[in-house]
Write a protein that holds these residues in place. Sequence first.
Motif, PDB file in Angstrom:
ATOM      1  N   LYS A   1      56.973   1.176  44.691  1.00  0.00           N
ATOM      2  CA  LYS A   1      56.112   2.178  45.305  1.00  0.00           C
ATOM      3  C   LYS A   1      56.568   2.297  46.748  1.00  0.00           C
ATOM      4  O   LYS A   1      56.506   1.316  47.502  1.00  0.00           O
ATOM      5  CB  LYS A   1      54.644   1.748  45.245  1.00  0.00           C
ATOM      6  CG  LYS A   1      54.086   1.688  43.828  1.00  0.00           C
ATOM      7  CD  LYS A   1      52.664   1.162  43.800  1.00  0.00           C
ATOM      8  CE  LYS A   1      52.165   1.077  42.353  1.00  0.00           C
ATOM      9  NZ  LYS A   1      50.808   0.485  42.261  1.00  0.00           N
TER      10      LYS A   1
ATOM     11  N   ALA B   1      54.779   5.434  43.232  1.00  0.00           N
ATOM     12  CA  ALA B   1      53.832   6.123  44.103  1.00  0.00           C
ATOM     13  C   ALA B   1      53.666   7.582  43.685  1.00  0.00           C
ATOM     14  O   ALA B   1      52.735   8.258  44.124  1.00  0.00           O
ATOM     15  CB  ALA B   1      54.289   6.048  45.561  1.00  0.00           C
TER      16      ALA B   1
ATOM     17  N   LYS C   1      52.547   5.944  53.736  1.00  0.00           N
ATOM     18  CA  LYS C   1      53.169   7.274  53.809  1.00  0.00           C
ATOM     19  C   LYS C   1      53.039   7.849  55.217  1.00  0.00           C
ATOM     20  O   LYS C   1      53.990   8.423  55.756  1.00  0.00           O
ATOM     21  CB  LYS C   1      52.523   8.214  52.784  1.00  0.00           C
ATOM     22  CG  LYS C   1      52.828   7.870  51.335  1.00  0.00           C
ATOM     23  CD  LYS C   1      52.070   8.787  50.390  1.00  0.00           C
ATOM     24  CE  LYS C   1      52.287   8.408  48.932  1.00  0.00           C
ATOM     25  NZ  LYS C   1      51.508   9.279  48.006  1.00  0.00           N
TER      26      LYS C   1
ATOM     27  N   LYS D   1      57.834   5.106  50.265  1.00  0.00           N
ATOM     28  CA  LYS D   1      58.084   6.365  50.958  1.00  0.00           C
ATOM     29  C   LYS D   1      59.359   6.152  51.755  1.00  0.00           C
ATOM     30  O   LYS D   1      59.467   5.173  52.502  1.00  0.00           O
ATOM     31  CB  LYS D   1      56.929   6.723  51.888  1.00  0.00           C
ATOM     32  CG  LYS D   1      57.113   8.004  52.698  1.00  0.00           C
ATOM     33  CD  LYS D   1      56.812   9.228  51.866  1.00  0.00           C
ATOM     34  CE  LYS D   1      56.746  10.495  52.739  1.00  0.00           C
ATOM     35  NZ  LYS D   1      56.469  11.692  51.931  1.00  0.00           N
TER      36      LYS D   1
ATOM     37  N   TRP E   1      55.232  -0.719  49.318  1.00  0.00           N
ATOM     38  CA  TRP E   1      53.953  -1.400  49.162  1.00  0.00           C
ATOM     39  C   TRP E   1      53.718  -1.675  47.678  1.00  0.00           C
ATOM     40  O   TRP E   1      54.432  -1.167  46.816  1.00  0.00           O
ATOM     41  CB  TRP E   1      52.819  -0.559  49.748  1.00  0.00           C
ATOM     42  CG  TRP E   1      52.640   0.779  49.083  1.00  0.00           C
ATOM     43  CD1 TRP E   1      51.790   1.092  48.058  1.00  0.00           C
ATOM     44  CD2 TRP E   1      53.325   2.002  49.414  1.00  0.00           C
ATOM     45  NE1 TRP E   1      51.903   2.422  47.715  1.00  0.00           N
ATOM     46  CE2 TRP E   1      52.837   3.008  48.538  1.00  0.00           C
ATOM     47  CE3 TRP E   1      54.299   2.347  50.359  1.00  0.00           C
ATOM     48  CZ2 TRP E   1      53.288   4.328  48.579  1.00  0.00           C
ATOM     49  CZ3 TRP E   1      54.753   3.653  50.392  1.00  0.00           C
ATOM     50  CH2 TRP E   1      54.257   4.625  49.517  1.00  0.00           C
TER      51      TRP E   1
ATOM     52  N   ASP F   1      47.906   0.241  45.511  1.00  0.00           N
ATOM     53  CA  ASP F   1      47.659   1.677  45.666  1.00  0.00           C
ATOM     54  C   ASP F   1      46.743   1.996  46.840  1.00  0.00           C
ATOM     55  O   ASP F   1      46.864   3.063  47.457  1.00  0.00           O
ATOM     56  CB  ASP F   1      47.049   2.252  44.378  1.00  0.00           C
ATOM     57  CG  ASP F   1      48.044   2.278  43.228  1.00  0.00           C
ATOM     58  OD1 ASP F   1      49.260   2.263  43.509  1.00  0.00           O
ATOM     59  OD2 ASP F   1      47.611   2.312  42.060  1.00  0.00           O
TER      60      ASP F   1
ATOM     61  N   ALA G   1      48.598   3.115  49.935  1.00  0.00           N
ATOM     62  CA  ALA G   1      49.625   4.153  49.802  1.00  0.00           C
ATOM     63  C   ALA G   1      49.596   5.157  50.953  1.00  0.00           C
ATOM     64  O   ALA G   1      50.623   5.434  51.575  1.00  0.00           O
ATOM     65  CB  ALA G   1      49.468   4.879  48.462  1.00  0.00           C
TER      66      ALA G   1
END
Length: 450
Positions: free
Chosen positions: A310, A33, A390, A312, A380, A383, A386
């Motif tokens: 990917k 990410a 987040k 957060k 995830w 993209d 994303a």
Amino acid sequence: MGSEIPFLKGLTGEVVTPKDPEYEEARQEWNRAIDKFPLVIVYCERKEDVKNAIRWARRHRVSIRIRSGGHHYEGYSTGDFVLVIDISRLNALRLDEHHHLLYMGAGAKNTEVYDFVGSKGYVFPGGTCPTVGVAGFTLGGGWGFSSRLLGLGCDSLVEMELVNFKGEIVKANKHRHADLFWACRGAGGGNFGVVVEMTFQLPKPVNSHVTLVRFYYVGTTEEKQAAVMDIWQEWLPCLDKRMTLVASFYHAAEEGLGIFAQGFFYGPPEEARLLLAPFAVVEGFRVELEESPFLEAVQKVEETYPPSEKFKSTGRFVDRRFTDKEFETIAGLVQNPAEGSVYAAVSFYAMGGQISKIDKRDTAFYYRDAHYIIGIQSVWTEDMFAEKNKAWVRERFEYIKRITDGSYVNFPISGLKDYEREYFGANAKRLDMVNERYDPYNVFRFPQGL
């Protein structure tokens, strides 16, 4: 290669620029990410390469980022239009078996160190993910599956070498540059200079067998997650320090709600089973206990990690008991994952034991009295999802922040107000003084740096 460009004169090692075919792969972090475009990446193969990179960056007024494993949650080991000093090739390992000392190039990764010491009958208080750089792990404190028995990673560090803002090597230990040594044990990641070598005191290899502990529940519900959280907080304060676990309360796209815990117990399976008995009162409890040499246990944990993700993720310190209502709210955080999330979780990382035996002022790692770390994450694959993921983490972080005290610098989060106090507590002021002494021109600046 990029080193042939006149602008790059003075850089040594393998130099990669956006014009090189290796650049696209070289710029990647483990967290995919993170999407940054450095001006130059230097793979340092000798300490001299690090010195030259620092001097070059200062001469050309280019910001520096320091990278070993590339696992910084927020990507602060890279950046746009920066010089990335990559030390991953400074990974030589040497063992003094007479004094039980491990001499390590600061670019070594967890898996490299585990393979080296484990093959010789030793254990090492490293991290769980195989490709995390031991330097970054240690300099931020260093929580792992041996922490309650052996302390944090930084607690075994006895000496280090650092290249400072002048491009000179500084050796630090309890007797020489003691203030720098103090600061780097908990707040050294990216600050003060580039650490190039570390020496660790290892425990004697008396019995390197451990029990790999894993437990989970069949038929998990939100209520069951909250109930197990409550058992955890009652159980942990008196837990045998030979056991260190992380328990995750999750929502996965393929299976829905779940509870999964794993870690190490430095003892036989039958003792581990007795220690875990309180969790069996919740219906659906299942436990797997496997005794093996330390290295085999580590490798089984390493196998569970993907080559990249990917995500957060962030974490805070818990130093008090939560109410039933608070646990219900915490369990509720993962009931509705963000769109596109394949895995969302709240995780509890056990502290206490040997971690709390060291005074919070003896190293820069301040939150030694915490019972555990509470983490929140979302993973995830596409993209397009994303930003929603987040935002999902950040929204839930705001609640966790209200009921906790302090953030773990190795589980950082961008946009954190008063981040020095949040990461380092009452040690923040002293850290600023150390930074003024060893990096007076703030050469090693980065988001959330000192």
